[in-house]
Design an enzyme around this catalytic site. Structure first.
Site, PDB file in Angstrom:
ATOM      1  N   HIS A  70       0.821  -1.219   0.000  1.00  0.00           N
ATOM      2  CA  HIS A  70       0.000   0.000   0.000  1.00  0.00           C
ATOM      3  C   HIS A  70       0.856   1.271   0.000  1.00  0.00           C
ATOM      4  O   HIS A  70       0.320   2.369  -0.163  1.00  0.00           O
ATOM      5  CB  HIS A  70      -0.934   0.016   1.215  1.00  0.00           C
ATOM      6  CG  HIS A  70      -0.234   0.360   2.483  1.00  0.00           C
ATOM      7  ND1 HIS A  70       0.623  -0.517   3.121  1.00  0.00           N
ATOM      8  CD2 HIS A  70      -0.239   1.487   3.210  1.00  0.00           C
ATOM      9  CE1 HIS A  70       1.109   0.075   4.201  1.00  0.00           C
ATOM     10  NE2 HIS A  70       0.608   1.286   4.277  1.00  0.00           N
ATOM     11  N   HIS A  93       1.666   6.872  -0.335  1.00  0.00           N
ATOM     12  CA  HIS A  93       0.844   6.066   0.572  1.00  0.00           C
ATOM     13  C   HIS A  93      -0.554   5.959  -0.028  1.00  0.00           C
ATOM     14  O   HIS A  93      -1.348   6.890   0.071  1.00  0.00           O
ATOM     15  CB  HIS A  93       0.795   6.733   1.953  1.00  0.00           C
ATOM     16  CG  HIS A  93       0.206   5.861   3.010  1.00  0.00           C
ATOM     17  ND1 HIS A  93      -1.151   5.616   3.095  1.00  0.00           N
ATOM     18  CD2 HIS A  93       0.788   5.176   4.013  1.00  0.00           C
ATOM     19  CE1 HIS A  93      -1.379   4.815   4.124  1.00  0.00           C
ATOM     20  NE2 HIS A  93      -0.221   4.531   4.694  1.00  0.00           N
TER      21      HIS A  93
END
Length: 165
Positions: A70, A85
């Site tokens: 992620h 992110h």
């Protein structure tokens, strides 16, 4: 003359940072998470993605690929350390809906595919799809401002110019 030809090259200090995503660029202050909106990890910007592909925003080296895919860290040629992110609270997905195309140590160029992700899974199972792009070593950078807001295209829209001290 020879010194100019064979002398040491000056290190790159200023780079252009391009959008890693296609979507809507917004300021970090609008991210619904205080870690990002209060710039606890560093300054940068955020993008609300309209498609599930993230590309490299700079020429550099992959310094971290989180096991859950992620988030990715990149060191640009000028030493800037950039964290992408994808979404908020997406670590809890344990990699579901994410596929990484790079590994730690890989060299990348602007526009190289880093990760693909399923926006629908993030929308239904995580807090938000908004994706912070953070300069984690902001303390080593000259002050900077976003140069793009609104719609941005991955790999082609310049979002900021970054000069390291």
């Amino acid at each position: 003359m020879l010194k100019k030809l064979f002398g040491k090259k000056e290190p790159v200090k200023t780079i252009q940072l391009y959008s890693p995503l296609t979507g809507n660029a917004v300021s970090l202050e609008k991210v619904p998470d205080p870690v990002f909106s209060e710039k606890m990890m560093g300054d940068g910007l955020a993008i609300e993605p309209s498609e599930g592909i993230a590309v490299s925003p700079v020429d550099g080296e992959i310094i971290q690929v989180f096991p859950t895919k992620h988030a990715i860290g990149i060191r640009a040629k000028n030493g800037a350390e950039i964290l992408i992110h994808i979404g908020l609270e997406t670590v809890s997905l344990n990699g579901e809906g994410f596929e990484a195309f790079v590994s730690e140590g890989d060299k990348v160029k602007v526009g190289d595919k880093l990760v693909s992700f399923d926006l629908e899974i993030i929308k239904t199972k995580a807090k938000s799809t908004v994706t912070p792009i953070i300069i984690t070593n902001t303390d080593q950078a000259m002050p900077f401002e976003m140069s793009a807001t609104g719609h941005v295209e991955r790999g082609t829209s310049q979002v900021l110019e970054l000069t390291m001290k």
